[in-house]
Design a protein around this motif. Structure first.
Motif, mmCIF file in Angstrom:
data_model
loop_
_atom_site.group_PDB
_atom_site.id
_atom_site.type_symbol
_atom_site.label_atom_id
_atom_site.label_comp_id
_atom_site.label_asym_id
_atom_site.label_seq_id
_atom_site.Cartn_x
_atom_site.Cartn_y
_atom_site.Cartn_z
ATOM 1 N N UNK A 1 0.852 -1.187 0.000
ATOM 2 C CA UNK A 1 0.000 0.000 0.000
ATOM 3 C C UNK A 1 0.891 1.242 0.000
ATOM 4 N N UNK A 2 0.606 2.158 -0.889
ATOM 5 C CA UNK A 2 1.384 3.380 -1.017
ATOM 6 C C UNK A 2 0.750 4.484 -0.166
ATOM 7 N N UNK A 3 1.361 4.814 0.952
ATOM 8 C CA UNK A 3 0.805 5.808 1.858
ATOM 9 C C UNK A 3 1.189 7.213 1.427
ATOM 10 N N UNK A 4 0.211 8.109 1.454
ATOM 11 C CA UNK A 4 0.492 9.506 1.129
ATOM 12 C C UNK A 4 0.978 10.213 2.384
ATOM 13 N N UNK A 5 1.640 11.322 2.175
ATOM 14 C CA UNK A 5 2.235 12.075 3.268
ATOM 15 C C UNK A 5 1.642 13.478 3.356
ATOM 16 N N UNK A 6 1.732 14.098 4.531
ATOM 17 C CA UNK A 6 1.347 15.506 4.640
ATOM 18 C C UNK A 6 2.432 16.393 4.039
ATOM 19 N N UNK A 7 2.063 17.609 3.741
ATOM 20 C CA UNK A 7 3.038 18.620 3.342
ATOM 21 C C UNK A 7 3.492 19.276 4.644
ATOM 22 N N UNK A 8 4.744 19.062 5.011
ATOM 23 C CA UNK A 8 5.224 19.486 6.326
ATOM 24 C C UNK A 8 5.946 20.826 6.305
ATOM 25 N N UNK A 9 6.453 21.232 5.175
ATOM 26 C CA UNK A 9 7.228 22.464 5.055
ATOM 27 C C UNK A 9 6.291 23.657 4.851
ATOM 28 N N UNK A 10 6.257 24.562 5.834
ATOM 29 C CA UNK A 10 5.332 25.702 5.776
ATOM 30 C C UNK A 10 5.626 26.638 4.606
ATOM 31 N N UNK A 11 6.891 26.820 4.303
ATOM 32 C CA UNK A 11 7.256 27.682 3.182
ATOM 33 C C UNK A 11 6.748 27.071 1.873
ATOM 34 N N UNK A 12 6.917 25.795 1.726
ATOM 35 C CA UNK A 12 6.436 25.109 0.532
ATOM 36 C C UNK A 12 4.909 25.163 0.450
ATOM 37 N N UNK A 13 4.257 25.067 1.579
ATOM 38 C CA UNK A 13 2.809 25.169 1.630
ATOM 39 C C UNK A 13 2.351 26.533 1.095
ATOM 40 N N UNK A 14 3.045 27.588 1.506
ATOM 41 C CA UNK A 14 2.721 28.932 1.021
ATOM 42 C C UNK A 14 2.960 29.046 -0.485
ATOM 43 N N UNK A 15 4.045 28.453 -0.962
ATOM 44 C CA UNK A 15 4.347 28.484 -2.391
ATOM 45 C C UNK A 15 3.274 27.753 -3.197
ATOM 46 N N UNK A 16 2.813 26.632 -2.688
ATOM 47 C CA UNK A 16 1.761 25.870 -3.371
ATOM 48 C C UNK A 16 0.476 26.690 -3.424
ATOM 49 N N UNK A 17 0.125 27.319 -2.307
ATOM 50 C CA UNK A 17 -1.092 28.137 -2.285
ATOM 51 C C UNK A 17 -1.004 29.261 -3.314
ATOM 52 N N UNK A 18 0.123 29.926 -3.363
ATOM 53 C CA UNK A 18 0.299 31.031 -4.315
ATOM 54 C C UNK A 18 0.232 30.529 -5.750
ATOM 55 N N UNK A 19 0.876 29.405 -6.009
ATOM 56 C CA UNK A 19 0.875 28.807 -7.344
ATOM 57 C C UNK A 19 -0.546 28.475 -7.789
ATOM 58 N N UNK A 20 -1.317 27.851 -6.893
ATOM 59 C CA UNK A 20 -2.704 27.505 -7.214
ATOM 60 C C UNK A 20 -3.563 28.751 -7.400
ATOM 61 N N UNK A 21 -3.383 29.722 -6.531
ATOM 62 C CA UNK A 21 -4.174 30.961 -6.593
ATOM 63 C C UNK A 21 -3.988 31.658 -7.935
ATOM 64 N N UNK A 22 -2.771 31.630 -8.449
ATOM 65 C CA UNK A 22 -2.472 32.285 -9.728
ATOM 66 C C UNK A 22 -3.009 31.498 -10.924
ATOM 67 N N UNK A 23 -3.199 30.195 -10.776
ATOM 68 C CA UNK A 23 -3.563 29.350 -11.909
ATOM 69 C C UNK A 23 -5.032 28.954 -11.979
#
Length: 180
Positions: A1-23
Motif C-alpha cells: 500500500x502506497x501511503x500519502x504524506x502531509x506537506x510538512x514544510x510551511x514555506x512550501x505550503x505557502x508556495x503551493x497556495x500562491x501557485x494555485x491561486x495564480x492558476x
C-alpha cells in the motif's frame, strides 16, 4: 500500500497556495478547504455554496456518518467569500467543468494533487495529503493530540500520531543517530 504524506514544510505550503491561486481559483479553494478543515476530499466535493456562507461549515461525514462542525480560518473565509460571490446557493463549490452542476470527481482531485506533486517535486502526495497536512500542522502548532484525535475522528491518540507521520519522524530521527 502506497501511503500519502502531509506537506510538512510551511514555506512550501505557502508556495503551493500562491501557485494555485495564480492558476486556478477552484483548485486553490479545494486545497485551502483540505488544509484548513481536515475534511476528507469526499466531503469537500459534496459542499455547495450554501454550506460555506457563514463562519462554520457543518457536514455529516460520508465515511463515519458523524456530524462535523468546523469554524473557518480567516484565510479560508476570505478566499471563499471572493470565490462564491454571485454563485447560486445550490451550486457545488468545487464544480466540475463537465455537466451543468456536478461536483469535481475524486479522480480529478487526485490529478490536481499530482500536478502539485510534479510542480513542487513532492512524492507520495494524494488527495488525503490535504487532511494529513491539516493534522500535521495542527499538532505542530498546538501539541494537543486529544483535540486533533477528535477532529479527525480517530479512536486512539497513537492512531492520530501515526496518521500524521509524527511516529515515523521520530523513528527516522532515531535511525539517523545509529552509529555502531
Amino acid at each position: 500500500m502506497n501511503l500519502v504524506q502531509p506537506i510538512k514544510d510551511k514555506e512550501q505550503l505557502q508556495e503551493i497556495k500562491q501557485w494555485l491561486k495564480e492558476r486556478n481559483e477552484r483548485n486553490y479553494i479545494l486545497f485551502l478547504l483540505g488544509i484548513h478543515t481536515g475534511f476528507r476530499v469526499s466531503d469537500i466535493l459534496r459542499l455547495r455554496v450554501k454550506d460555506v456562507q457563514g463562519w462554520n461549515i457543518f457536514i455529516k461525514e460520508k465515511k463515519t456518518k458523524k456530524p462535523k462542525d468546523v469554524k473557518m480560518s480567516n484565510e479560508l473565509k476570505k478566499a471563499i467569500r471572493n470565490y462564491i460571490k454571485d454563485k447560486p446557493k445550490n451550486e457545488f463549490l468545487i464544480k466540475s467543468r463537465n455537466g451543468k452542476n456536478k461536483p469535481l470527481s475524486r479522480g480529478m482531485a487526485y490529478i490536481i494533487m499530482q500536478q502539485i506533486a510534479d510542480e513542487f517535486g513532492l512524492e507520495r502526495l494524494g488527495t488525503h495529503s490535504l487532511r494529513k497536512t491539516y493534522g500535521y500542522n495542527h499538532y505542530i502548532k498546538f501539541k494537543d493530540v486529544a483535540s486533533l484525535q477528535e477532529m479527525l475522528n480517530h479512536s486512539h491518540p497513537k492512531e492520530t500520531l501515526r496518521y500524521i507521520g509524527i511516529n515515523q519522524d521520530n523513528l527516522n530521527k532515531q535511525q539517523s543517530k545509529i552509529d555502531w
